[in-house]
Design a protein around this motif. Structure first.
Motif, PDB file in Angstrom:
ATOM      1  N   THR A  50       0.845  -1.013   0.205  1.00 20.98           N
ATOM      2  CA  THR A  50      -0.074  -0.348  -0.203  1.00 20.98           C
ATOM      3  C   THR A  50       1.040   1.162   0.097  1.00 20.98           C
ATOM      4  OG1 THR A  50      -1.593  -0.727   1.567  1.00 20.98           O
ATOM      5  CG2 THR A  50      -1.729   1.628   1.225  1.00 20.98           C
ATOM      6  N   THR A  73     -10.392   4.238  -1.537  1.00 17.71           N
ATOM      7  CA  THR A  73      -9.019   3.928  -0.628  1.00 17.71           C
ATOM      8  C   THR A  73      -7.578   4.438  -1.314  1.00 17.71           C
ATOM      9  OG1 THR A  73      -7.960   1.056  -0.036  1.00 17.71           O
ATOM     10  CG2 THR A  73      -8.505   2.034  -2.520  1.00 17.71           C
ATOM     11  N   THR A  76      -3.501   0.479  -3.789  1.00 20.39           N
ATOM     12  CA  THR A  76      -2.827  -1.297  -3.164  1.00 20.39           C
ATOM     13  C   THR A  76      -2.496  -2.579  -4.012  1.00 20.39           C
ATOM     14  OG1 THR A  76      -4.243  -0.714  -0.474  1.00 20.39           O
ATOM     15  CG2 THR A  76      -3.635  -3.048  -1.736  1.00 20.39           C
ATOM     16  N   ASN A 119       1.272  -6.971   4.193  1.00 18.52           N
ATOM     17  CA  ASN A 119       0.998  -5.694   3.715  1.00 18.52           C
ATOM     18  C   ASN A 119       1.520  -4.990   4.695  1.00 18.52           C
ATOM     19  OD1 ASN A 119       0.002  -2.720   3.709  1.00 18.52           O
ATOM     20  ND2 ASN A 119      -0.715  -4.049   2.139  1.00 18.52           N
ATOM     21  N   THR A 121       3.441  -1.260   3.985  1.00 20.84           N
ATOM     22  CA  THR A 121       3.005   0.373   3.557  1.00 20.84           C
ATOM     23  C   THR A 121       4.008   1.248   3.697  1.00 20.84           C
ATOM     24  OG1 THR A 121       1.185  -0.620   4.380  1.00 20.84           O
ATOM     25  CG2 THR A 121       0.994   1.837   4.361  1.00 20.84           C
ATOM     26  N   LEU A 148     -11.730   7.140   5.244  1.00 19.48           N
ATOM     27  CA  LEU A 148     -10.936   5.498   5.199  1.00 19.48           C
ATOM     28  C   LEU A 148     -12.011   5.226   6.604  1.00 19.48           C
ATOM     29  CD1 LEU A 148      -7.411   6.640   3.900  1.00 19.48           C
ATOM     30  CD2 LEU A 148      -9.348   5.242   2.703  1.00 19.48           C
ATOM     31  N   ASP A 152     -13.415   1.558   6.863  1.00 23.28           N
ATOM     32  CA  ASP A 152     -12.994   0.257   7.885  1.00 23.28           C
ATOM     33  C   ASP A 152     -14.199  -0.042   7.745  1.00 23.28           C
ATOM     34  OD1 ASP A 152     -10.493   1.339   6.627  1.00 23.28           O
ATOM     35  OD2 ASP A 152      -9.927   1.931   8.629  1.00 23.28           O
ATOM     36  N   LEU A 163      -7.514   0.880   6.714  1.00 20.64           N
ATOM     37  CA  LEU A 163      -6.658   1.740   5.753  1.00 20.64           C
ATOM     38  C   LEU A 163      -6.208   3.487   6.965  1.00 20.64           C
ATOM     39  CD1 LEU A 163      -8.132   1.108   2.922  1.00 20.64           C
ATOM     40  CD2 LEU A 163      -5.699   0.717   2.964  1.00 20.64           C
ATOM     41  N   ARG A 166      -3.155   2.746   8.590  1.00 18.20           N
ATOM     42  CA  ARG A 166      -1.936   2.993   7.778  1.00 18.20           C
ATOM     43  C   ARG A 166      -1.658   4.329   7.357  1.00 18.20           C
ATOM     44  NH1 ARG A 166      -3.281  -1.644   3.351  1.00 18.20           N
ATOM     45  NH2 ARG A 166      -4.802  -2.621   4.483  1.00 18.20           N
TER      46      ARG A 166
END
Length: 195
Positions: A50, A73, A76, A119, A121, A148, A152, A163, A166
């Motif tokens: 991401t 988003t 990603t 993931n 980031t 975001l 979520d 997200l 992050r």
């Protein structure tokens, strides 16, 4: 069946002749005092990246994910086999928003239980003044965080990693964040371990 030690559960290793070739997801080690290799399977994870793209005015690049409907988003995407994770971050933003980036550092590593995924980031700065393509916009940080967080909440129970966290982690002034999400953290049913 695994056996329990004072440090936890250890995998049972099955003997295998040393001369037998191993597949790509297996590793071998010679047990002390024996001439036989012990084989174990390594867990397979889906690795994705991401990228939090921030411009000089603290605007965040958001994209619409075609697989997730109308929600906004962060860019990603998966890391292709053999691809460097930094290259994957650049490619993902270029494919989704048509914006060049220069990833600076990894700001977080997030592990998901289902499907088994990792993931990474990145935080990045745009390298071009090119306007993002249709389906991508520059949004002020506070507004991006609100969008975001709402997404979520809607995605809770689907297994998707949050997200908004992050984005917050990417702007933290220190280190790389490591977060492991358990099924109940993501609203997924918890399955008891097999006996």
């Amino acid at each position: 069946m695994p056996h329990t030690t004072s440090t936890g559960t250890a995998p049972v290793l099955s003997p295998l002749p040393v001369h037998r070739p191993l597949s790509g997801d297996q590793a071998a080690a010679v047990a002390p005092g024996t001439s036989q290799a012990q084989v174990f399977s390594c867990p397979r994870h889906q690795v994705s990246v991401t990228t939090v793209v921030l411009d000089a005015d603290d605007f965040v690049l958001l994209v619409r994910d075609p697989d997730q409907g109308p929600e906004w988003t962060l860019p990603t995407g998966p890391v292709d086999q053999g691809e460097h994770i930094r290259s994957a971050a650049v490619r993902c933003v270029r494919e989704r928003a048509r914006v060049g980036t220069d990833p600076d550092r990894i700001t977080g590593a997030y592990r998901s239980p289902h499907p088994a995924g990792l993931n990474l980031t990145w935080v990045a700065a745009p390298t071009t003044d090119q306007h993002p393509r249709h389906g991508a916009v520059w949004v002020p940080y506070v507004e991006a965080l609100e969008l975001l967080e709402a997404d979520d909440r809607d995605a809770f129970g689907t297994g998707r990693l949050p997200l908004a966290q992050r984005l917050v982690d990417a702007l933290a002034p220190f280190g790389t964040h490591m977060r492991v999400y358990r099924p109940h953290d993501l609203g997924l049913p918890t399955v008891p371990p097999p006996r």
